[in-house]
Motif scaffolding. Sequence first.
Motif, PDB file in Angstrom:
ATOM      1  N   THR A   1      55.463  32.029 -88.219  1.00  0.00           N
ATOM      2  CA  THR A   1      54.466  32.345 -87.199  1.00  0.00           C
ATOM      3  C   THR A   1      54.709  33.727 -86.616  1.00  0.00           C
ATOM      4  OG1 THR A   1      54.417  29.992 -86.646  1.00  0.00           O
ATOM      5  CG2 THR A   1      53.304  31.485 -85.145  1.00  0.00           C
ATOM      6  N   ALA A   2      55.972  34.057 -86.335  1.00  0.00           N
ATOM      7  CA  ALA A   2      56.290  35.386 -85.800  1.00  0.00           C
ATOM      8  C   ALA A   2      55.861  36.478 -86.778  1.00  0.00           C
ATOM      9  CB  ALA A   2      57.787  35.485 -85.512  1.00  0.00           C
ATOM     10  N   ASN A   3      56.120  36.266 -88.062  1.00  0.00           N
ATOM     11  CA  ASN A   3      55.747  37.257 -89.074  1.00  0.00           C
ATOM     12  C   ASN A   3      54.232  37.402 -89.168  1.00  0.00           C
ATOM     13  OD1 ASN A   3      58.476  37.242 -89.498  1.00  0.00           O
ATOM     14  ND2 ASN A   3      58.391  36.522 -91.598  1.00  0.00           N
ATOM     15  N   ALA A   4      53.515  36.266 -89.192  1.00  0.00           N
ATOM     16  CA  ALA A   4      52.056  36.307 -89.296  1.00  0.00           C
ATOM     17  C   ALA A   4      51.442  37.044 -88.106  1.00  0.00           C
ATOM     18  CB  ALA A   4      51.498  34.888 -89.402  1.00  0.00           C
ATOM     19  N   LEU A   5      51.951  36.778 -86.906  1.00  0.00           N
ATOM     20  CA  LEU A   5      51.444  37.453 -85.708  1.00  0.00           C
ATOM     21  C   LEU A   5      51.749  38.950 -85.762  1.00  0.00           C
ATOM     22  CD1 LEU A   5      52.339  34.876 -82.923  1.00  0.00           C
ATOM     23  CD2 LEU A   5      50.048  35.732 -83.438  1.00  0.00           C
ATOM     24  N   ALA A   6      52.939  39.303 -86.219  1.00  0.00           N
ATOM     25  CA  ALA A   6      53.302  40.716 -86.318  1.00  0.00           C
ATOM     26  C   ALA A   6      52.345  41.455 -87.255  1.00  0.00           C
ATOM     27  CB  ALA A   6      54.740  40.852 -86.808  1.00  0.00           C
ATOM     28  N   PHE A   7      52.018  40.836 -88.394  1.00  0.00           N
ATOM     29  CA  PHE A   7      51.087  41.459 -89.330  1.00  0.00           C
ATOM     30  C   PHE A   7      49.674  41.545 -88.747  1.00  0.00           C
ATOM     31  CE2 PHE A   7      54.239  40.334 -92.725  1.00  0.00           C
ATOM     32  CZ  PHE A   7      54.441  41.628 -93.169  1.00  0.00           C
ATOM     33  N   CYS A   8      49.311  40.584 -87.901  1.00  0.00           N
ATOM     34  CA  CYS A   8      48.018  40.660 -87.203  1.00  0.00           C
ATOM     35  C   CYS A   8      47.915  41.977 -86.445  1.00  0.00           C
ATOM     36  CB  CYS A   8      47.867  39.507 -86.208  1.00  0.00           C
ATOM     37  SG  CYS A   8      47.285  37.961 -86.913  1.00  0.00           S
ATOM     38  N   PHE A   9      48.940  42.310 -85.678  1.00  0.00           N
ATOM     39  CA  PHE A   9      48.898  43.517 -84.860  1.00  0.00           C
ATOM     40  C   PHE A   9      49.027  44.781 -85.701  1.00  0.00           C
ATOM     41  CE2 PHE A   9      49.658  40.306 -81.684  1.00  0.00           C
ATOM     42  CZ  PHE A   9      48.874  40.750 -80.625  1.00  0.00           C
ATOM     43  N   LEU A  10      49.767  44.687 -86.798  1.00  0.00           N
ATOM     44  CA  LEU A  10      49.853  45.824 -87.707  1.00  0.00           C
ATOM     45  C   LEU A  10      48.472  46.136 -88.289  1.00  0.00           C
ATOM     46  CD1 LEU A  10      52.098  47.700 -88.846  1.00  0.00           C
ATOM     47  CD2 LEU A  10      52.149  46.221 -90.855  1.00  0.00           C
ATOM     48  N   GLU A  11      47.710  45.105 -88.644  1.00  0.00           N
ATOM     49  CA  GLU A  11      46.371  45.295 -89.204  1.00  0.00           C
ATOM     50  C   GLU A  11      45.346  45.667 -88.123  1.00  0.00           C
ATOM     51  OE1 GLU A  11      45.384  45.519 -92.189  1.00  0.00           O
ATOM     52  OE2 GLU A  11      47.136  44.802 -93.297  1.00  0.00           O
ATOM     53  N   LEU A  12      45.423  45.023 -86.965  1.00  0.00           N
ATOM     54  CA  LEU A  12      44.482  45.332 -85.877  1.00  0.00           C
ATOM     55  C   LEU A  12      44.615  46.783 -85.434  1.00  0.00           C
ATOM     56  CD1 LEU A  12      44.861  42.080 -83.734  1.00  0.00           C
ATOM     57  CD2 LEU A  12      42.807  42.786 -85.000  1.00  0.00           C
ATOM     58  N   GLY A  13      45.835  47.305 -85.453  1.00  0.00           N
ATOM     59  CA  GLY A  13      46.058  48.697 -85.072  1.00  0.00           C
ATOM     60  C   GLY A  13      45.435  49.679 -86.038  1.00  0.00           C
ATOM     61  N   GLN A  14      45.171  49.231 -87.265  1.00  0.00           N
ATOM     62  CA  GLN A  14      44.553  50.094 -88.272  1.00  0.00           C
ATOM     63  C   GLN A  14      43.056  49.824 -88.444  1.00  0.00           C
ATOM     64  OE1 GLN A  14      47.239  50.412 -91.980  1.00  0.00           O
ATOM     65  NE2 GLN A  14      48.000  48.569 -90.950  1.00  0.00           N
ATOM     66  N   ASN A  15      42.566  48.775 -87.809  1.00  0.00           N
ATOM     67  CA  ASN A  15      41.166  48.366 -87.968  1.00  0.00           C
ATOM     68  C   ASN A  15      40.520  48.177 -86.591  1.00  0.00           C
ATOM     69  OD1 ASN A  15      40.823  47.652 -91.081  1.00  0.00           O
ATOM     70  ND2 ASN A  15      42.834  46.922 -90.453  1.00  0.00           N
ATOM     71  N   PRO A  16      40.138  49.292 -85.941  1.00  0.00           N
ATOM     72  CA  PRO A  16      39.608  49.221 -84.569  1.00  0.00           C
ATOM     73  C   PRO A  16      38.357  48.365 -84.416  1.00  0.00           C
ATOM     74  CG  PRO A  16      39.323  51.432 -85.517  1.00  0.00           C
ATOM     75  CD  PRO A  16      40.229  50.683 -86.423  1.00  0.00           C
TER      76      PRO A  16
ATOM     77  N   TYR B   1      39.649  36.591-106.926  1.00  0.00           N
ATOM     78  CA  TYR B   1      39.528  35.582-105.878  1.00  0.00           C
ATOM     79  C   TYR B   1      39.128  36.162-104.520  1.00  0.00           C
ATOM     80  CZ  TYR B   1      41.972  32.847-109.406  1.00  0.00           C
ATOM     81  OH  TYR B   1      42.321  32.220-110.579  1.00  0.00           O
ATOM     82  N   PHE B   2      39.500  37.417-104.272  1.00  0.00           N
ATOM     83  CA  PHE B   2      39.174  38.041-102.991  1.00  0.00           C
ATOM     84  C   PHE B   2      38.705  39.474-103.218  1.00  0.00           C
ATOM     85  CE2 PHE B   2      42.255  34.733-101.958  1.00  0.00           C
ATOM     86  CZ  PHE B   2      41.649  34.100-100.887  1.00  0.00           C
ATOM     87  N   PRO B   3      37.384  39.706-103.199  1.00  0.00           N
ATOM     88  CA  PRO B   3      36.878  41.073-103.355  1.00  0.00           C
ATOM     89  C   PRO B   3      37.498  42.005-102.321  1.00  0.00           C
ATOM     90  CG  PRO B   3      35.091  39.474-103.438  1.00  0.00           C
ATOM     91  CD  PRO B   3      36.315  38.715-103.027  1.00  0.00           C
ATOM     92  N   GLU B   4      37.796  43.224-102.751  1.00  0.00           N
ATOM     93  CA  GLU B   4      38.456  44.218-101.888  1.00  0.00           C
ATOM     94  C   GLU B   4      39.689  43.612-101.204  1.00  0.00           C
ATOM     95  OE1 GLU B   4      35.344  47.130-100.011  1.00  0.00           O
ATOM     96  OE2 GLU B   4      34.577  45.078 -99.763  1.00  0.00           O
ATOM     97  N   PRO B   5      40.627  43.138-101.997  1.00  0.00           N
ATOM     98  CA  PRO B   5      41.766  42.399-101.435  1.00  0.00           C
ATOM     99  C   PRO B   5      42.660  43.221-100.517  1.00  0.00           C
ATOM    100  CG  PRO B   5      42.142  42.904-103.749  1.00  0.00           C
ATOM    101  CD  PRO B   5      40.734  43.261-103.464  1.00  0.00           C
ATOM    102  N   GLU B   6      42.671  44.546-100.679  1.00  0.00           N
ATOM    103  CA  GLU B   6      43.523  45.374 -99.829  1.00  0.00           C
ATOM    104  C   GLU B   6      42.918  45.609 -98.454  1.00  0.00           C
ATOM    105  OE1 GLU B   6      46.555  46.194-100.686  1.00  0.00           O
ATOM    106  OE2 GLU B   6      46.292  45.239-102.637  1.00  0.00           O
ATOM    107  N   GLU B   7      41.626  45.274 -98.301  1.00  0.00           N
ATOM    108  CA  GLU B   7      40.960  45.441 -97.015  1.00  0.00           C
ATOM    109  C   GLU B   7      41.236  44.239 -96.109  1.00  0.00           C
ATOM    110  OE1 GLU B   7      39.251  48.213 -96.119  1.00  0.00           O
ATOM    111  OE2 GLU B   7      39.965  49.010 -98.041  1.00  0.00           O
ATOM    112  N   PHE B   8      41.303  44.506 -94.804  1.00  0.00           N
ATOM    113  CA  PHE B   8      41.521  43.445 -93.820  1.00  0.00           C
ATOM    114  C   PHE B   8      40.152  42.998 -93.304  1.00  0.00           C
ATOM    115  CE2 PHE B   8      42.717  41.772 -89.575  1.00  0.00           C
ATOM    116  CZ  PHE B   8      43.710  40.881 -89.961  1.00  0.00           C
ATOM    117  N   LYS B   9      39.665  41.869 -93.807  1.00  0.00           N
ATOM    118  CA  LYS B   9      38.313  41.396 -93.498  1.00  0.00           C
ATOM    119  C   LYS B   9      38.348  39.938 -93.016  1.00  0.00           C
ATOM    120  CE  LYS B   9      35.634  44.358 -96.576  1.00  0.00           C
ATOM    121  NZ  LYS B   9      34.572  44.367 -97.616  1.00  0.00           N
TER     122      LYS B   9
END
Length: 501
Positions: free
Chosen positions: A312-327, A409-417
């Motif tokens: 859970t700690a790791n998943a939350l950390a990645f949330c903020f890492l992605e949110l910081g790059q996706n305004p 399985y996931f179009p544009e897999p590198e994008e945070f969508k």
Amino acid sequence: MIKRIFLSLSSVLIGLFTLKTIKIYLIRRRYKHLPGPKTNGIIGFYFGQYFEIVNHVSNQNLQHELHLKWSKLYGSIFKYQVLDRMTVIISNEETVKATLIDEDIPKKPIAAFPLGERFLGFGLLTETDKSKWRHRRQILNHVFKKDILLGNLNEFNSKGDILIEHLKNLCLSNGSSSSLQLFYELNRLTLDIIAKVAFDLDTNCLKKSESKLNLYITKGLEATTLEIIDPLCKFKPNKWSSITNLKESMRKLRKFSIESLTIKLNELKDTQFLGKNVLSFLIQNAKTEEDFDFERLVDDFVTFFIGGQETTANALAFCFLELGQNPEVLKKLREEIDSVLGSKKYINNDDLSKLEYTSAVFKESLRKWPPVASFSRILDEDIELLGYKIPKNTFFLMPVYVMARSEKYFPEPEEFKPERFLKNDPFSSQNRISSYTYMPFSIGPRNCIGQNFAKIEGKLILAKIIQNFDFELDPNQSFKVVQHATLRPIDGVKIFLKPRQ
């Protein structure tokens, strides 16, 4: 005399080398029909892809990136060699269903005794005896039912509020010019939550500048990864000091677990009342067994501590890492949280059900950065997959990371969508997301028992932080990821945090 001893030793070494050569030859022959990266020359014959993997990881890259690269080259089923072991990777809906559901292939207990030290031992995660595992799983399933967990919302909210106050104090003490590493705060928080909810323990890690308990857990996970990545680590003098430190940390973690359990057992010795938490059910189970196996009780204790904290700690950390790059994602997330919660502090079940985009953000983080990037199994009999015969005793990896990064399985897999996980999104509404392609908590009988716990905790803590703070990533933030059994941001997610008015 010396000459005879030398000749005898030479004969033994030549014999052992010959046996090892024959063994590797026979192994390579059994798997020669499977595609996979080639090996060159005599070094390749004996070591396979060992040096490529070790060099790749030592440059702060994930082994799973190699798996992804190889899957694009060799398809959804391939093999690679490390010393005298072949690993088969399967990244196809049909093969995942066959191995995890239809055949229910036995689990490979990777984290049981890393570096020869008892870590998870024979806990629920690593138990290979199906009858023993099934008995304990049935007992503990009740504890992790969603309605039971929702009864602990007071604890989730209380610990979440402590985190918010802690972060506000850090903002005051650090000032606006200093960033903080959010992952380490989240890591301490999730340890406090699992300790209280599952074991009725007050670890108070958030209030400590340095938590030794967190360190012991991290070192145990690091030991697990080291042995997987570099099976020759024990023979490298430059690793000996590190290995000694890792083993000592695992012993200290076990010592803490034994002491904590002993205290709780003494508290409950003369009472018939037991609460509805993991520890209570483990003790109830142990009390009814003919032989009280304290070591297995400790194994389960360590297992739930780690499983309930790290992912859970790791998943939350990645949330903020992605949110910081996706305004734009952050803007939509904040709008939903403000609309549903406003300024209320207590988040109830109705609030959680309304936070649909928040849930989608958490799920997308788990897709792109699954804390457990692959699951292992070992064949107990021959099987045929995609037209290939796979021999008995094959070591399998189900690469969650690879499948989540597949265009198929996931179009544009590198994008945070996060929209992928909204009911009204075309991708989701067409049932494009399958439990055989999106499986951050695994699937089948051996799926993660604590997934409801993680989802409730993850969504609630994410909402509380966004509700109370504005943030931006430190420009010096690294986007590298490290694997300590689970995936985590290597820099700990450096952010500038500012309380919202």
